[in-house]
Scaffold this motif. Sequence first.
Motif, PDB file in Angstrom:
ATOM      1  N   MET A  74     -15.617  -9.876   4.755  1.00 14.15           N
ATOM      2  CA  MET A  74     -15.824  -8.715   3.892  1.00 14.15           C
ATOM      3  C   MET A  74     -14.519  -8.125   3.376  1.00 14.15           C
ATOM      4  O   MET A  74     -14.524  -7.191   2.564  1.00 14.15           O
ATOM      5  N   LEU A  75     -13.388  -8.658   3.867  1.00 15.54           N
ATOM      6  CA  LEU A  75     -12.056  -8.175   3.488  1.00 15.54           C
ATOM      7  C   LEU A  75     -11.929  -6.669   3.734  1.00 15.54           C
ATOM      8  O   LEU A  75     -11.634  -5.878   2.827  1.00 15.54           O
ATOM      9  N   CYS A  76     -12.120  -6.288   5.009  1.00 20.14           N
ATOM     10  CA  CYS A  76     -11.992  -4.876   5.378  1.00 20.14           C
ATOM     11  C   CYS A  76     -11.505  -4.783   6.814  1.00 20.14           C
ATOM     12  O   CYS A  76     -11.758  -5.670   7.639  1.00 20.14           O
ATOM     13  N   LYS A 125       2.423   6.928   7.448  1.00 24.81           N
ATOM     14  CA  LYS A 125       3.737   6.994   6.793  1.00 24.81           C
ATOM     15  C   LYS A 125       4.677   5.922   7.334  1.00 24.81           C
ATOM     16  O   LYS A 125       5.875   6.142   7.509  1.00 24.81           O
ATOM     17  N   GLU A 126       4.111   4.750   7.589  1.00 24.00           N
ATOM     18  CA  GLU A 126       4.865   3.629   8.156  1.00 24.00           C
ATOM     19  C   GLU A 126       4.979   2.507   7.135  1.00 24.00           C
ATOM     20  O   GLU A 126       4.037   2.228   6.386  1.00 24.00           O
ATOM     21  N   ILE A 127       6.144   1.859   7.119  1.00 25.68           N
ATOM     22  CA  ILE A 127       6.381   0.710   6.258  1.00 25.68           C
ATOM     23  C   ILE A 127       6.362  -0.550   7.112  1.00 25.68           C
ATOM     24  O   ILE A 127       7.047  -0.630   8.141  1.00 25.68           O
ATOM     25  N   VAL A 128       5.580  -1.529   6.723  1.00 27.91           N
ATOM     26  CA  VAL A 128       5.439  -2.769   7.484  1.00 27.91           C
ATOM     27  C   VAL A 128       6.666  -3.654   7.276  1.00 27.91           C
ATOM     28  O   VAL A 128       7.025  -3.974   6.143  1.00 27.91           O
ATOM     29  N   ASN A 129       7.290  -4.034   8.389  1.00 22.29           N
ATOM     30  CA  ASN A 129       8.459  -4.918   8.326  1.00 22.29           C
ATOM     31  C   ASN A 129       8.079  -6.395   8.404  1.00 22.29           C
ATOM     32  O   ASN A 129       8.740  -7.242   7.804  1.00 22.29           O
ATOM     33  N   SER A 130       7.040  -6.708   9.165  1.00 24.41           N
ATOM     34  CA  SER A 130       6.583  -8.095   9.262  1.00 24.41           C
ATOM     35  C   SER A 130       5.109  -8.110   9.638  1.00 24.41           C
ATOM     36  O   SER A 130       4.624  -7.222  10.343  1.00 24.41           O
ATOM     37  N   ALA A 131       4.403  -9.143   9.149  1.00 27.52           N
ATOM     38  CA  ALA A 131       2.964  -9.281   9.402  1.00 27.52           C
ATOM     39  C   ALA A 131       2.698 -10.659   9.996  1.00 27.52           C
ATOM     40  O   ALA A 131       3.298 -11.658   9.574  1.00 27.52           O
ATOM     41  N   TRP A 132       1.761 -10.696  10.955  1.00 28.42           N
ATOM     42  CA  TRP A 132       1.500 -11.925  11.699  1.00 28.42           C
ATOM     43  C   TRP A 132       0.000 -12.138  11.861  1.00 28.42           C
ATOM     44  O   TRP A 132      -0.767 -11.186  11.953  1.00 28.42           O
ATOM     45  N   LEU A 133      -0.386 -13.387  11.893  1.00 33.77           N
ATOM     46  CA  LEU A 133      -1.763 -13.790  12.166  1.00 33.77           C
ATOM     47  C   LEU A 133      -1.776 -14.504  13.515  1.00 33.77           C
ATOM     48  O   LEU A 133      -1.281 -15.628  13.627  1.00 33.77           O
ATOM     49  N   LEU A 134      -2.319 -13.848  14.535  1.00 30.85           N
ATOM     50  CA  LEU A 134      -2.283 -14.372  15.896  1.00 30.85           C
ATOM     51  C   LEU A 134      -3.665 -14.301  16.538  1.00 30.85           C
ATOM     52  O   LEU A 134      -4.602 -13.727  15.968  1.00 30.85           O
ATOM     53  N   THR A 135      -3.767 -14.887  17.697  1.00 30.95           N
ATOM     54  CA  THR A 135      -4.989 -14.812  18.489  1.00 30.95           C
ATOM     55  C   THR A 135      -4.722 -13.968  19.729  1.00 30.95           C
ATOM     56  O   THR A 135      -3.787 -14.248  20.482  1.00 30.95           O
ATOM     57  N   LYS A 142     -12.935 -24.069   7.186  1.00 32.90           N
ATOM     58  CA  LYS A 142     -13.804 -23.273   8.046  1.00 32.90           C
ATOM     59  C   LYS A 142     -13.336 -21.830   8.188  1.00 32.90           C
ATOM     60  O   LYS A 142     -14.151 -20.910   8.261  1.00 32.90           O
ATOM     61  N   PHE A 143     -12.040 -21.607   8.269  1.00 32.94           N
ATOM     62  CA  PHE A 143     -11.510 -20.271   8.507  1.00 32.94           C
ATOM     63  C   PHE A 143     -11.426 -19.495   7.191  1.00 32.94           C
ATOM     64  O   PHE A 143     -10.802 -19.939   6.240  1.00 32.94           O
ATOM     65  N   PHE A 144     -12.010 -18.301   7.189  1.00 33.18           N
ATOM     66  CA  PHE A 144     -11.981 -17.483   5.978  1.00 33.18           C
ATOM     67  C   PHE A 144     -10.569 -17.004   5.662  1.00 33.18           C
ATOM     68  O   PHE A 144     -10.249 -16.762   4.504  1.00 33.18           O
ATOM     69  N   VAL A 145      -9.722 -16.869   6.671  1.00 33.07           N
ATOM     70  CA  VAL A 145      -8.353 -16.432   6.427  1.00 33.07           C
ATOM     71  C   VAL A 145      -7.566 -17.475   5.647  1.00 33.07           C
ATOM     72  O   VAL A 145      -6.545 -17.158   5.017  1.00 33.07           O
ATOM     73  N   ALA A 146      -8.052 -18.729   5.660  1.00 27.43           N
ATOM     74  CA  ALA A 146      -7.366 -19.801   4.934  1.00 27.43           C
ATOM     75  C   ALA A 146      -7.740 -19.837   3.463  1.00 27.43           C
ATOM     76  O   ALA A 146      -7.136 -20.595   2.699  1.00 27.43           O
ATOM     77  N   ARG A 147      -8.728 -19.030   3.053  1.00 29.39           N
ATOM     78  CA  ARG A 147      -9.072 -18.991   1.630  1.00 29.39           C
ATOM     79  C   ARG A 147      -7.887 -18.435   0.835  1.00 29.39           C
ATOM     80  O   ARG A 147      -7.167 -17.555   1.327  1.00 29.39           O
ATOM     81  N   PRO A 148      -7.651 -18.925  -0.353  1.00 26.65           N
ATOM     82  CA  PRO A 148      -6.482 -18.484  -1.141  1.00 26.65           C
ATOM     83  C   PRO A 148      -6.416 -16.967  -1.288  1.00 26.65           C
ATOM     84  O   PRO A 148      -7.372 -16.327  -1.750  1.00 26.65           O
ATOM     85  N   GLY A 149      -5.303 -16.399  -0.840  1.00 27.62           N
ATOM     86  CA  GLY A 149      -5.058 -14.972  -0.996  1.00 27.62           C
ATOM     87  C   GLY A 149      -5.699 -14.087   0.047  1.00 27.62           C
ATOM     88  O   GLY A 149      -5.492 -12.866   0.024  1.00 27.62           O
ATOM     89  N   ALA A 150      -6.444 -14.643   1.023  1.00 26.98           N
ATOM     90  CA  ALA A 150      -7.156 -13.814   2.005  1.00 26.98           C
ATOM     91  C   ALA A 150      -6.183 -13.072   2.923  1.00 26.98           C
ATOM     92  O   ALA A 150      -6.317 -11.862   3.136  1.00 26.98           O
ATOM     93  N   PHE A 151      -5.203 -13.785   3.466  1.00 31.00           N
ATOM     94  CA  PHE A 151      -4.253 -13.129   4.372  1.00 31.00           C
ATOM     95  C   PHE A 151      -3.382 -12.134   3.615  1.00 31.00           C
ATOM     96  O   PHE A 151      -3.114 -11.030   4.103  1.00 31.00           O
ATOM     97  N   GLU A 152      -2.959 -12.497   2.415  1.00 30.24           N
ATOM     98  CA  GLU A 152      -2.147 -11.588   1.608  1.00 30.24           C
ATOM     99  C   GLU A 152      -2.915 -10.309   1.277  1.00 30.24           C
ATOM    100  O   GLU A 152      -2.356  -9.210   1.296  1.00 30.24           O
TER     101      GLU A 152
END
Length: 265
Positions: free
Chosen positions: A119-121, A80-90, A55-65
Motif C-alpha cells: 500500500m506504500l504507507c 525535525k530530523e534529517i535522514v543521513n542514511s536509509a537501510w532495508l534490513l530484516t 516476489k518482493f514488493f520492495v523490489a518493484r521499481p521505485g518502491a524503496f525510494e
Amino acid sequence: MAQPEQGGEFSPVALGAQDHPESETKQDTKSNQAQDANKSQASETHSNQKIVLRKFFVARPGAFEQAVEDLTNQLLSKEKEIVNSAWLLTEIDHWNNEKERVVLITANNLFICKYDFIMLCCQQIQKVPLNFIDRICRGPFIFPQKSLDKRDGEGLRIHWDKLREASFLSRWNPLSGDLPYTTFIDHPLSTTSEKFSAFSQISPFNDQLVKAVQESHKTNPVPGRANGALILNQPLLIETYVGFMSFIGNRNKLGYSLARGSVGF
C-alpha cells in the motif's frame, strides 16, 4: 644382393614428441563441458534471482525510494530530523520471527520503521535515541541447550538501556515490544543485485551506526550515564525452545511484503 650403403645416417625418432590428437580432443571436451556447466550454473542463479526479485514488493521499481521519501518527509515534519542514511534490513524479534524493516539513521536517533510496500504507507515507527545506545553486538546466533530452534548466519544486536532488563512477561510474550534491544540480519534481497547489496546488509549498516552513536555520545551526552557504547563481537542468544511458529512464518516469509499468488500480505 644389394648391400646397404655405408655411412648412411639414421634419423632417430624423438620419443614423446608425437602428436596425440585424441588426448587433446578429450581435454578440449572436458574444458568445454566445465565451461558449459559454469554457464548453466550462472544462468540458473540469475534466473533464481529474478524470481526472488519478482516476489518482493520492495523490489518493484521505485518502491524503496518511495518509502524513504515518505518516511523522510514524515520525520522532517514531525521530528525535525534529517535522514543521513536509509537501510532495508530484516529484524529478528525475541521469538525468532523475521520482519521486514526500513531503518533510518539521523544525527540524533535511530528509527525502525514498519512499512507496507504493497500500500506504500508507514504502519509503525520505533524511535531509539543514539546517545542511549550502550552496546552494539555482532556475532552468530545461539539458542538454549535443549532448544529445537535454530538460525544460521550472524546478526547485529543493538542495546539501548542497560539499566533495564527485559521482564519475564516481556520475554515470553511473542507480541511484546517492550524490550531494550533489537536484532537485525541481512535482507533476503541483499545478494540479488549491487543495488540492494548497498543498503540491505548489516556490515555497512554496522559501520554507519557505530559512527553515528559515537558522534551522538560526544555531542549530546546523557547526564548520569557513562558515555560511549561498547562494540562487541559475541554470540547472540535467542531464548526460544520449540520455534514452531517462527519456522512456519520464516519459511513462508510472512514478515515481508510479498506476492503470494493473487494475495499479498
